[in-house]
Design an enzyme around this catalytic site. Structure first.
Site, PDB file in Angstrom:
ATOM      1  N   LYS A 138      -4.236  -8.245   7.171  1.00  0.00           N
ATOM      2  CA  LYS A 138      -4.399  -9.585   6.905  1.00  0.00           C
ATOM      3  C   LYS A 138      -3.051  -9.965   6.052  1.00  0.00           C
ATOM      4  O   LYS A 138      -2.667  -9.501   5.474  1.00  0.00           O
ATOM      5  CB  LYS A 138      -5.836 -10.087   6.273  1.00  0.00           C
ATOM      6  CG  LYS A 138      -6.054  -9.160   4.916  1.00  0.00           C
ATOM      7  CD  LYS A 138      -5.242  -9.042   3.811  1.00  0.00           C
ATOM      8  CE  LYS A 138      -4.790 -10.058   2.879  1.00  0.00           C
ATOM      9  NZ  LYS A 138      -3.934  -9.765   1.645  1.00  0.00           N
ATOM     10  N   TYR A 223      -8.954 -14.430   1.264  1.00  0.00           N
ATOM     11  CA  TYR A 223     -10.298 -13.510   0.624  1.00  0.00           C
ATOM     12  C   TYR A 223     -11.376 -14.858   0.535  1.00  0.00           C
ATOM     13  O   TYR A 223     -12.655 -14.533   0.792  1.00  0.00           O
ATOM     14  CB  TYR A 223     -10.174 -12.767  -0.248  1.00  0.00           C
ATOM     15  CG  TYR A 223      -9.300 -11.376  -0.008  1.00  0.00           C
ATOM     16  CD1 TYR A 223     -10.265 -10.435   0.626  1.00  0.00           C
ATOM     17  CD2 TYR A 223      -8.175 -11.195  -0.204  1.00  0.00           C
ATOM     18  CE1 TYR A 223      -9.451  -9.305   0.804  1.00  0.00           C
ATOM     19  CE2 TYR A 223      -7.435 -10.290  -0.037  1.00  0.00           C
ATOM     20  CZ  TYR A 223      -8.114  -8.992   0.613  1.00  0.00           C
ATOM     21  OH  TYR A 223      -7.677  -7.917   0.873  1.00  0.00           O
TER      22      TYR A 223
HETATM   23  P1  NDP Z   1       4.625  -3.273   0.708  1.00  0.00           P
HETATM   24  O1  NDP Z   1       5.878  -3.756   0.681  1.00  0.00           O
HETATM   25  O2  NDP Z   1       4.086  -2.128  -0.324  1.00  0.00           O
HETATM   26  O3  NDP Z   1       4.763  -2.346   2.028  1.00  0.00           O
HETATM   27  C1  NDP Z   1       5.333  -2.874   3.275  1.00  0.00           C
HETATM   28  C2  NDP Z   1       6.051  -1.753   4.266  1.00  0.00           C
HETATM   29  O4  NDP Z   1       6.293  -2.385   5.373  1.00  0.00           O
HETATM   30  C3  NDP Z   1       7.335  -1.539   3.533  1.00  0.00           C
HETATM   31  O5  NDP Z   1       7.101  -0.394   2.720  1.00  0.00           O
HETATM   32  C4  NDP Z   1       7.962  -0.860   4.761  1.00  0.00           C
HETATM   33  O6  NDP Z   1       7.651   0.309   5.085  1.00  0.00           O
HETATM   34  C5  NDP Z   1       7.666  -1.918   5.957  1.00  0.00           C
HETATM   35  N1  NDP Z   1       8.531  -3.056   6.193  1.00  0.00           N
HETATM   36  C6  NDP Z   1       9.044  -3.225   7.269  1.00  0.00           C
HETATM   37  N2  NDP Z   1       9.957  -4.058   7.412  1.00  0.00           N
HETATM   38  C7  NDP Z   1       9.978  -4.549   6.007  1.00  0.00           C
HETATM   39  C8  NDP Z   1      10.677  -5.717   5.588  1.00  0.00           C
HETATM   40  N3  NDP Z   1      11.346  -6.547   6.075  1.00  0.00           N
HETATM   41  N4  NDP Z   1      10.501  -6.114   4.050  1.00  0.00           N
HETATM   42  C9  NDP Z   1       9.632  -5.240   3.357  1.00  0.00           C
HETATM   43  N5  NDP Z   1       8.865  -4.123   4.061  1.00  0.00           N
HETATM   44  C10 NDP Z   1       9.076  -3.865   5.331  1.00  0.00           C
HETATM   45  O7  NDP Z   1       3.538  -4.150   1.208  1.00  0.00           O
HETATM   46  P2  NDP Z   1       1.853  -3.852   1.241  1.00  0.00           P
HETATM   47  O8  NDP Z   1       1.506  -2.552   1.685  1.00  0.00           O
HETATM   48  O9  NDP Z   1       1.291  -4.187  -0.224  1.00  0.00           O
HETATM   49  O10 NDP Z   1       1.431  -5.024   2.386  1.00  0.00           O
HETATM   50  C11 NDP Z   1       1.555  -4.834   3.598  1.00  0.00           C
HETATM   51  C12 NDP Z   1       0.252  -5.708   4.262  1.00  0.00           C
HETATM   52  O11 NDP Z   1      -0.913  -5.169   3.787  1.00  0.00           O
HETATM   53  C13 NDP Z   1       0.618  -7.131   4.075  1.00  0.00           C
HETATM   54  O12 NDP Z   1       0.174  -7.830   5.600  1.00  0.00           O
HETATM   55  C14 NDP Z   1      -0.512  -7.479   3.322  1.00  0.00           C
HETATM   56  O13 NDP Z   1      -1.122  -8.839   3.193  1.00  0.00           O
HETATM   57  C15 NDP Z   1      -1.614  -6.260   3.543  1.00  0.00           C
HETATM   58  N6  NDP Z   1      -2.444  -5.826   2.447  1.00  0.00           N
HETATM   59  C16 NDP Z   1      -3.766  -5.837   2.589  1.00  0.00           C
HETATM   60  C17 NDP Z   1      -4.602  -5.394   1.367  1.00  0.00           C
HETATM   61  C18 NDP Z   1      -6.054  -5.524   1.770  1.00  0.00           C
HETATM   62  O14 NDP Z   1      -6.610  -5.298   0.884  1.00  0.00           O
HETATM   63  N7  NDP Z   1      -6.459  -5.540   2.900  1.00  0.00           N
HETATM   64  C19 NDP Z   1      -4.136  -5.054   0.226  1.00  0.00           C
HETATM   65  C20 NDP Z   1      -2.372  -5.032  -0.014  1.00  0.00           C
HETATM   66  C21 NDP Z   1      -1.734  -5.382   1.130  1.00  0.00           C
HETATM   67  P3  NDP Z   1       8.808   1.306   5.947  1.00  0.00           P
HETATM   68  O15 NDP Z   1       9.721   1.747   4.885  1.00  0.00           O
HETATM   69  O16 NDP Z   1       7.987   2.326   6.296  1.00  0.00           O
HETATM   70  O17 NDP Z   1       9.198   0.678   7.210  1.00  0.00           O
END
Ligand code: NDP
Length: 372
Positions: A138, A223
């Site tokens: 989301k 949420y």
């Molecule tokens: P993070 O920044 O921790 O991780 C995102 C990952 O996406 C990065 O580590 C990277 O992984 C990849 N990525 C690819 N392109 C990019 C870019 N241009 N910039 C940054 N990262 C990129 O974010 P979150 O994990 O916190 O959030 C990711 C998604 O999950 C969001 O949509 C957020 O809303 C959702 N979320 C949902 C939650 C829930 O409870 N349902 C809780 C937290 C987040 P790599 O190096 O492997 O490519």
């Protein structure tokens, strides 16, 4: 002398003692069937190996019906580290350039997209074109138009699209929904949803409009929107909203810091909600009916969720949200199960239509009518 048949017999005997076969057995086979008759296992590739994906991956280690079998990342070192940790062979590891090749990989049924918000749209459409089911985090997209395009792409590819709404499977949340549906709270009159936290690092993608699509509303305010819908049990017909910003350096144009919004429902029930990136200790739902009330606090954090109603404390046991979510999603994708509260793409589009209307209401100062 040890024959292959002896080896297979030993392997079969050890498999009976295990709850289910590991993803890759000693022969390198990838036959993902449970030994305790719970049905096949959903084989999931995780895309975007960041903070939330780490939580999902750990939780999936306890899943009975879902298993990590693929990885997609832009960071080669993570592919190596995660590959070793979760026993995902090199042939099932991809980057953002070549992941369309999953179409030829029979080890992967679905891709869980856990990247920054702005990337979900194109990535989910590519997953659909590769013939795999998609689970999007989301918000599923930046606006309702993009969300609908994802729904359409998955429908025309004949794959399912789900959104990572973990609260739809949370036991105390489901108990409040059951009470409301059973009439135990009487006619619903009012919902209050307060969702927020104080965001840190100003350089993170969550504060970059191009990647986040907005600010607190896209991340945490959603949420309260989603919760208002499943707690009241109706679709809103109008929205009003007001934005306040105290820090224009950290929260640039198009990145909302705090929004208060109100929703009106067909029955006459109303919701009053707060979404913010500038206050801590805001994680509370309150539902008021003619015969009773329900309060959840915390209401959407990773838990344990706590709550009470006019009948007393809610005592349903805590389960790791992402473990339950992925087991339930396996049932939805593989068996066609219907959850109490939908988690499909249209559910995500409904939230995005409300987000579009909230931003329009903030910009215009006018009440927006919805036909969700
Ligand atoms: P993070 O920044 O921790 O991780 C995102 C990952 O996406 C990065 O580590 C990277 O992984 C990849 N990525 C690819 N392109 C990019 C870019 N241009 N910039 C940054 N990262 C990129 O974010 P979150 O994990 O916190 O959030 C990711 C998604 O999950 C969001 O949509 C957020 O809303 C959702 N979320 C949902 C939650 C829930 O409870 N349902 C809780 C937290 C987040 P790599 O190096 O492997 O490519």
């Amino acid at each position: 002398m040890n024959s292959r048949r002896d080896f297979l017999q030993k392997l079969a005997a050890s498999a009976i003692a295990m709850p289910f076969l590991s993803a890759y057995d000693a022969l390198g086979n990838t036959d993902f069937h449970l030994s305790d008759n719970q049905g096949p296992v959903l084989r999931v590739a995780i895309m975007g190996l960041g903070g939330y994906a780490s939580r999902v991956a750990e939780a999936m280690q306890s899943c009975k019906r879902a298993k990590i079998t693929g990885l997609i990342s832009g960071t080669p070192a993570k592919l190596q580290e995660w590959g070793a940790k979760y026993n995902v062979p090199e042939k099932n590891r991809y980057n953002y350039e070549n992941f369309d090749n999953i179409k030829d990989n029979p080890d992967i049924d679905a891709v869980y997209v856990i990247t920054p918000n702005a990337l979900h749209h194109d990535q989910v459409i590519r997953v659909a074109k590769a013939g795999k089911h998609a689970i999007s985090e989301k918000p599923m997209a930046l606006n309702a138009k993009e969300g609908q395009e994802m729904v359409d792409a998955c429908a025309s590819a004949g794959v399912k699209l789900l959104v990572g709404y973990r609260m739809h499977f949370e036991p105390k949340t489901l108990e409040v929904i059951r009470m409301r549906q059973a009439g135990e709270l009487g006619k619903i009159l009012f919902f209050q949803g307060q969702c927020g936290f104080r965001i840190g690092d100003p350089s993170q993608w969550r504060l970059n409009k191009a990647l986040a699509g907005g600010g607190s509303m896209m991340d945490i305010g959603i949420y309260a929107i989603n919760g208002a819908r499943y707690m009241v049990g109706e679709e809103p017909v109008w929205v009003t909203a007001q934005e306040t910003k105290t820090d224009t350096i950290k929260f640039k144009e198009g990145v909302d810091e705090t929004i208060q919004f109100q929703l009106g429902f067909p029955s006459g029930a109303v919701a009053s909600c707060l979404s913010t990136y500038n206050m801590n200790y805001l994680d509370r739902f309150f539902l008021n009916g003619e015969k009773g009330f329900a309060e959840l606090q915390p209401s959407t954090g990773y838990g344990p969720i706590k709550g009470r109603t006019n009948k007393g404390e809610l005592t349903q046991p805590h389960e790791t949200h992402q473990t339950r979510q992925m087991d339930e999603m396996a049932g939805i994708i593989l068996d066609g199960n219907k959850p109490v509260v939908p988690v499909d793409g249209l559910e995500g589009v409904r939230d995005l239509k409300i987000i579009d209307a909230i931003y329009a209401a903030c910009a215009s100062g006018q009440r927006q009518d919805l036909n969700t």
